[in-house]
Design a protein around this motif. Structure first.
Motif, PDB file in Angstrom:
ATOM      1  N   LEU A 119       0.830  -1.200   0.000  1.00  0.00           N
ATOM      2  CA  LEU A 119       0.000   0.000   0.000  1.00  0.00           C
ATOM      3  C   LEU A 119       0.868   1.255   0.000  1.00  0.00           C
ATOM      4  O   LEU A 119       0.563   2.235  -0.690  1.00  0.00           O
ATOM      5  CB  LEU A 119      -0.939  -0.002   1.198  1.00  0.00           C
ATOM      6  N   ALA A 120       1.966   1.229   0.769  1.00  0.00           N
ATOM      7  CA  ALA A 120       2.867   2.393   0.793  1.00  0.00           C
ATOM      8  C   ALA A 120       3.460   2.640  -0.586  1.00  0.00           C
ATOM      9  O   ALA A 120       3.616   3.792  -1.016  1.00  0.00           O
ATOM     10  CB  ALA A 120       3.969   2.170   1.819  1.00  0.00           C
ATOM     11  N   LEU A 121       3.783   1.575  -1.296  1.00  0.00           N
ATOM     12  CA  LEU A 121       4.301   1.709  -2.657  1.00  0.00           C
ATOM     13  C   LEU A 121       3.273   2.368  -3.557  1.00  0.00           C
ATOM     14  O   LEU A 121       3.582   3.279  -4.338  1.00  0.00           O
ATOM     15  CB  LEU A 121       4.688   0.326  -3.186  1.00  0.00           C
ATOM     16  N   HIS A 122       2.020   1.937  -3.442  1.00  0.00           N
ATOM     17  CA  HIS A 122       0.924   2.538  -4.206  1.00  0.00           C
ATOM     18  C   HIS A 122       0.788   4.016  -3.865  1.00  0.00           C
ATOM     19  O   HIS A 122       0.643   4.862  -4.758  1.00  0.00           O
ATOM     20  CB  HIS A 122      -0.370   1.773  -3.897  1.00  0.00           C
ATOM     21  N   GLN A 123       0.842   4.345  -2.596  1.00  0.00           N
ATOM     22  CA  GLN A 123       0.640   5.728  -2.184  1.00  0.00           C
ATOM     23  C   GLN A 123       1.792   6.630  -2.613  1.00  0.00           C
ATOM     24  O   GLN A 123       1.585   7.811  -2.879  1.00  0.00           O
ATOM     25  CB  GLN A 123       0.431   5.786  -0.673  1.00  0.00           C
ATOM     26  N   ARG A 124       2.998   6.090  -2.715  1.00  0.00           N
ATOM     27  CA  ARG A 124       4.128   6.899  -3.182  1.00  0.00           C
ATOM     28  C   ARG A 124       4.122   7.059  -4.698  1.00  0.00           C
ATOM     29  O   ARG A 124       4.452   8.128  -5.213  1.00  0.00           O
ATOM     30  CB  ARG A 124       5.465   6.266  -2.762  1.00  0.00           C
ATOM     31  N   THR A 125       3.789   5.991  -5.400  1.00  0.00           N
ATOM     32  CA  THR A 125       3.899   6.020  -6.859  1.00  0.00           C
ATOM     33  C   THR A 125       2.606   6.422  -7.552  1.00  0.00           C
ATOM     34  O   THR A 125       2.627   6.751  -8.740  1.00  0.00           O
ATOM     35  CB  THR A 125       4.326   4.645  -7.401  1.00  0.00           C
ATOM     36  N   PRO A 273      -0.977  15.887  -5.988  1.00  0.00           N
ATOM     37  CA  PRO A 273      -1.093  14.425  -6.042  1.00  0.00           C
ATOM     38  C   PRO A 273      -1.520  13.843  -4.703  1.00  0.00           C
ATOM     39  O   PRO A 273      -1.191  14.379  -3.641  1.00  0.00           O
ATOM     40  CB  PRO A 273       0.326  13.972  -6.411  1.00  0.00           C
ATOM     41  N   GLY A 274      -2.255  12.729  -4.756  1.00  0.00           N
ATOM     42  CA  GLY A 274      -2.672  12.059  -3.536  1.00  0.00           C
ATOM     43  C   GLY A 274      -3.487  10.818  -3.834  1.00  0.00           C
ATOM     44  O   GLY A 274      -4.149  10.732  -4.868  1.00  0.00           O
ATOM     45  N   VAL A 275      -3.419   9.845  -2.920  1.00  0.00           N
ATOM     46  CA  VAL A 275      -4.155   8.588  -3.034  1.00  0.00           C
ATOM     47  C   VAL A 275      -4.937   8.391  -1.749  1.00  0.00           C
ATOM     48  O   VAL A 275      -4.483   8.778  -0.666  1.00  0.00           O
ATOM     49  CB  VAL A 275      -3.181   7.404  -3.268  1.00  0.00           C
ATOM     50  N   ASP A 276      -6.126   7.793  -1.817  1.00  0.00           N
ATOM     51  CA  ASP A 276      -6.928   7.578  -0.624  1.00  0.00           C
ATOM     52  C   ASP A 276      -6.247   6.581   0.310  1.00  0.00           C
ATOM     53  O   ASP A 276      -5.404   5.780  -0.111  1.00  0.00           O
ATOM     54  CB  ASP A 276      -8.328   7.097  -0.999  1.00  0.00           C
TER      55      ASP A 276
END
Length: 513
Positions: A119-125, A273-276
């Motif tokens: 999830l951290a990878l998703h939120q960074r990329t 930029p941002g992810v839930d």
């Protein structure tokens, strides 16, 4: 607005390349498209020949140039996202172009998602850990074809390959890069952890540039092939999703573009930029202050096509119209019947290759009109889940604009508005991503002041408002629709083991020479 300068927007899609010429007033002056095949040598594979796509680009541009009386001020590019090609040191392909639809890396993606850092990878990329993305594909190559993986000098997408051939520049824009799973979208730099997982180095990837970056001209060969002067500027451009938003005039925060073609998508423009927190959405770049948050779904219009083939093969050549007429005979909510439309697994907001389609709630009184309507409702309910994830990422949504083949159906338009519970505006149809590419190119070349001009150029054809009673029914059903996915994940996983949709790993493929 009256500037006669012309920009050609080139949209490199997964089924065809389309070149469309526009002036600075948004008028379409000429267009041409050329198709090419999608090869599926094994179940789950979806690949293409890069040479065929390059040929389609230069031939479609040349066809447009031959139609024009005006000089071309520049080319600007859009491209399907998530493609991956391995090149040798001379820029020749060692692999086919793997498209977003290629799911061979499903096991690698599921493994990466399962670890706490997924999830951290998703939120960074900004890119979900999903087999569509280049990151899991690179892991697949490293594990399944390690010698080939080591031979590759550069890993690129299809637009980068085309630009390398056209202008001898190995560059990737921030938009395409933000869809690779390899870019830290907050730093606009390659992510060290992602590169380590993929087994690649920065030197193997193209140079990062803004989407408005201008390459000074064409090679002599490319100039001859396109019919353009060698000093014609090339605007690197962006991914087709962000540019489709731009082409619909969705340029301000709070505005959402929704599309249902074969697949579907829901995308909102944001300024940062941002992810839930749950990783339900992607986040891709357009410009330094315009980002796109949203999600794509695998199963859009193809669900209706499946319903015709599986439920009503007797309808013949007018199957789509007759299917929609059937669906109109069923009540809102399909008499308590829910379809999970995961015929080709699914992307947003769960980002998993595990799920399969399901009908839940079948009763003796249900007929095929209920099954067909439930299929349409299932597609729209999935988009409603994506919209909920967009909001969960902290984004206000106050307007929805929709496009795609589904818009031909008044019934499907109404179901979408009712399911989303808000008015849906349908713009006068334009060429979507190619128009967005042309607008971005005009800004980069100083022909227009800002891409926000798109909001004034795109006219609304119709606004469909939700029916209050239908909207209330769908709002009550949406939590059940969402809960069914979670409840059935173990069943889907068991079915995948007991009756896999993918066969055992095929023999290694020979690289392209």
């Amino acid at each position: 607005m009256g500037d006669p300068a012309v920009v050609v927007g080139v949209d490199i899609g997964t089924t065809s390349t389309k070149a469309v010429a526009y002036d600075a007033g948004g008028r379409q002056l000429a267009k041409h498209s050329i198709g090419y095949p999608l090869d599926e040598p094994h179940p789950g594979y979806a690949e293409q020949d890069p040479q065929l796509i390059y040929d389609a680009v230069v031939d479609s541009v040349r066809a447009v140039v031959e139609q024009l009386r005006e000089p071309v001020a520049g080319l600007s590019f859009s491209s399907a996202m998530h493609s991956l090609i391995g090149l040798d040191a001379d820029g020749a392909p060692l692999t086919p172009s793997l498209t977003w639809a290629d799911s061979r890396a499903s096991a690698q993606a599921e493994r990466l998602r399962a670890v706490p850092s997924g999830l951290a990878l998703h939120q960074r990329t900004g890119t979900p850990v999903h087999p569509m993305a280049p990151l899991p594909k690179l892991v697949w190559y490293a594990e399944q074809h390690p010698m080939l993986h080591e031979r590759v000098a550069h890993w690129v997408g299809i637009k980068e390959y085309v630009l390398l051939r056209l202008a001898e520049a190995l560059v990737v824009d921030h938009s395409i890069a933000s869809a690779t799973g390899l870019l830290d979208i907050h730093q606009l730099a390659w992510d060290d952890e992602a590169l380590g997982i993929a087994g690649v180095t920065e030197e193997q990837l193209p140079q990062l540039v803004p989407t408005t970056h201008v390459l000074p001209g064409l090679t002599a060969d490319a100039a001859r092939a396109t019919g353009l002067p060698a000093d014609t500027p090339i605007v690197v451009g962006a991914g087709d999703g962000p540019l489709a938003n731009l082409g619909l005039g969705v340029v301000h925060p709070g505005e959402v573009a929704c599309s249902i073609g074969t697949s579907g998508a829901m995308r909102v423009m944001v300024e940062r930029p941002g992810v839930d927190p749950l990783g339900g959405v992607f986040c891709y770049a357009l410009t330094e202050n315009r980002w796109m948050v949203g999600g794509a779904i695998n199963n859009g219009g193809l669900v209706l096509q499946w319903a015709g083939d599986a439920l009503a093969p007797d309808l013949g050549e007018h199957a789509e119209a007759d299917l929609l007429a059937l669906a109109a005979d069923a009540p809102v909510g399909s008499g308590g019947l829910i379809m999970l439309p995961y015929l080709l697994s699914e992307r947003a907001p769960h980002w998993s290759a595990v799920p399969r389609g399901a009908y839940v709630g079948l009763a003796h009184g249900h007929r095929r009109e209920h099954l067909v309507r439930a299929a349409l409702e299932g597609v729209c309910q999935q988009l409603a889940l994506v919209l909920a994830s967009v909001r969960a990422a902290g984004n206000e949504v106050h307007e929805v604009r929709a496009s795609g083949g589904f818009a031909r159906s008044p019934l499907w338009r109404q179901i979408l508005a009712d399911t989303l519970g808000m008015p849906v505006r349908f713009p006068v149809q334009r060429e979507g991503s190619s128009f967005g590419a042309a607008l971005l190119g005009m800004q980069a070349l100083g022909l227009i002041e800002s891409i926000e001009l798109a909001a004034d150029l795109v006219k609304i054809d119709e606004t469909v408002r939700p029916d209050p009673a239908a909207a209330a029914t769908y709002a009550a059903l949406l939590p059940l629709f969402s809960e069914l996915y979670e409840a059935l994940v173990p069943t889907f996983a068991s079915l995948r083991r007991l009756a896999p949709s993918l066969p055992p790993e095929p023999p290694p493929i020979a690289p392209l020479l």
